[in-house]
Design a protein around this motif. Structure first.
Motif, short mmCIF file in Angstrom:
data_model
loop_
_atom_site.label_atom_id
_atom_site.label_comp_id
_atom_site.label_asym_id
_atom_site.label_seq_id
_atom_site.Cartn_x
_atom_site.Cartn_y
_atom_site.Cartn_z
N PHE A 264 -2.54 0.40 5.49
CA PHE A 264 -3.25 0.79 4.08
C PHE A 264 -3.27 2.35 4.12
O PHE A 264 -3.10 2.74 3.08
CB PHE A 264 -4.62 -0.09 4.27
N GLY A 265 -3.91 2.67 5.07
CA GLY A 265 -4.10 4.21 5.18
C GLY A 265 -2.91 5.03 4.79
O GLY A 265 -2.69 6.07 4.32
N LEU B 100 -6.60 5.15 8.62
CA LEU B 100 -5.33 5.45 9.41
C LEU B 100 -5.86 5.71 10.77
O LEU B 100 -5.30 5.04 11.83
CB LEU B 100 -4.82 6.66 8.81
N ALA B 101 -6.95 6.44 10.90
CA ALA B 101 -7.52 6.83 12.52
C ALA B 101 -7.93 5.49 12.94
O ALA B 101 -7.80 5.13 14.22
CB ALA B 101 -8.36 7.86 12.28
N LEU B 102 -8.80 4.53 12.16
CA LEU B 102 -9.67 3.49 12.73
C LEU B 102 -8.35 2.39 13.19
O LEU B 102 -8.58 1.77 14.01
CB LEU B 102 -10.28 2.87 11.49
N GLY B 103 -7.43 2.41 12.25
CA GLY B 103 -6.33 1.39 12.53
C GLY B 103 -5.59 1.75 13.79
O GLY B 103 -5.45 0.75 14.66
N ALA C 265 -3.72 -2.73 12.50
CA ALA C 265 -1.98 -2.69 11.75
C ALA C 265 -2.31 -2.64 10.37
O ALA C 265 -1.78 -1.88 9.71
CB ALA C 265 -1.18 -3.56 12.12
N ASP C 266 -3.17 -3.57 9.76
CA ASP C 266 -3.30 -3.77 8.37
C ASP C 266 -3.89 -2.52 7.81
O ASP C 266 -3.66 -1.80 6.71
CB ASP C 266 -4.32 -5.09 8.06
N LEU D 86 9.91 3.07 5.77
CA LEU D 86 9.54 3.92 6.97
C LEU D 86 7.98 3.60 7.33
O LEU D 86 7.67 3.24 8.43
CB LEU D 86 9.80 5.38 6.99
N ILE D 87 7.40 3.76 6.42
CA ILE D 87 5.67 3.77 6.73
C ILE D 87 5.27 2.36 7.09
O ILE D 87 4.74 2.13 8.13
CB ILE D 87 4.97 4.28 5.34
#
Length: 322
Positions: free
Chosen positions: A26-27, A173-176, A21-22, A45-46
């Motif tokens: 961040f991404g 973003l993808a890793l999270g 989530a972190d 929102l984000i």
């Protein structure tokens, strides 16, 4: 020994959820800033959606596995944790000042959404129709937030965290997201196994272990914001997350695993959540210093959370002895 493996899986899953989530936030935040999205929209929102992503993923997985109690308990329990524990601890560290718009505009919206969802659940069942209404309310909330954000004055982004490039932000973003999906599956499997072995209901597990675990991103973000004196972030994170927990998390069990609700959900848990939301509104309006949640009020929230957890433990013990 039989519970050792599922317990370890739950812990590892929660670690994956929190870290994922972190990195997701961040991404997403960096991409949003790169694309020129206003800081207000990023925050509401984000970040709100990002910190609620663990609850959404856990609830979706639980509903698909037929563990609707975990999904429901996760959503309601996370909101209780957000107000009583996250805001309580944050305010005790450093009193939280509330902007006039938060008191006059955002808090009434959260209170109204809480009341509307209660009306949907009052019949004691969660149905696909309820799920459709929740999705519609979510769309209305998003449109309203975007319009409000466009009318708000643009503020300079004063974050000390340097921007990263599109490629690196997309990678995080993808890793999270991947870590959150894997972590949610691990948490649901481990929690369901523990609940079955101990004879404790899915609802209790969802309200405690899963709810606290998936609220850790909100807790970490709000405590850090309190240390830095970023009050808007501390309160906005909680309010946005609570709205998404109700409107974006509850539709999963409603659409994927509809059925009757556990009697304790409305009589005990939703009542506590609604009471805490109302108390937050009252604190913001005038108890102590107006427009501020002070240390005493933060202590009250924290004590309420301790009392609520004690009630859950006693309920679980009653189930075991029964």
């Amino acid at each position: 020994m039989a519970l050792a493996l599922p317990a370890i899986v739950v812990v590892l899953g929660l670690v994956g959820l929190v870290f994922g989530a972190d990195r997701f936030v961040f991404g997403a935040s960096n991409l949003a800033r790169r694309l020129g999205v206003s800081p207000l929209l990023v925050g509401m929102l984000i970040v709100g959606l990002g910190t609620s992503a663990p609850e959404m993923l856990v609830s979706a997985t639980a509903a698909l596995d037929g563990s609707g109690g975990i999904a429901l308990g996760n959503a309601v329990g996370s909101n209780i944790t957000n107000i009583a524990l996250v805001l309580g601890v944050s305010a005790m560290i450093k009193p939280i000042s509330l902007h006039r718009d938060v008191v006059r505009r955002e808090l009434p919206v959260v209170l109204g959404i809480t009341a509307l969802v209660a009306v949907l659940l009052i019949d004691g069942a969660l149905t696909p129709i309820d799920g459709a209404i929740l999705v519609l309310l979510l769309i209305v909330f998003l449109i309203r937030t975007i319009r409000t954000g466009r009318k708000a004055e643009e503020e300079d982004d004063e974050t000390k965290e340097p921007l990263v490039g599109y490629a690196r932000a997309s990678l995080w973003l993808a890793l999270g997201l991947t870590l959150m999906i894997a972590g949610s599956q691990a948490v649901v499997w481990g929690a369901s196994t523990i609940a079955s072995a101990l004879g404790v209901s899915d609802l209790i597990i969802g309200l405690t272990i899963v709810a606290v675990g998936t609220s850790l991103p909100e807790l970490a973000a709000s405590v850090a914001a309190a240390f830095r004196g970023e009050h808007a972030m501390a309160i906005g994170n909680v309010l946005g997350s609570n709205v998404f927990n109700l409107l974006a998390v509850l539709p999963f069990p409603a659409l994927l695993d509809p059925g009757p609700l556990d009697a304790g959900l409305l009589e005990r848990d939703y009542a506590v959540m609604g009471g805490l939301t109302l108390l937050l509104m009252l604190f913001a309006l005038g108890f102590g210093k107006q427009g501020r949640i002070n240390r005493i009020e933060g202590g009250v929230f924290t004590l309420i959370y301790v009392g609520y957890l004690t009630l859950l433990v006693l309920s679980a013990m009653g189930q075991l002895s029964g």
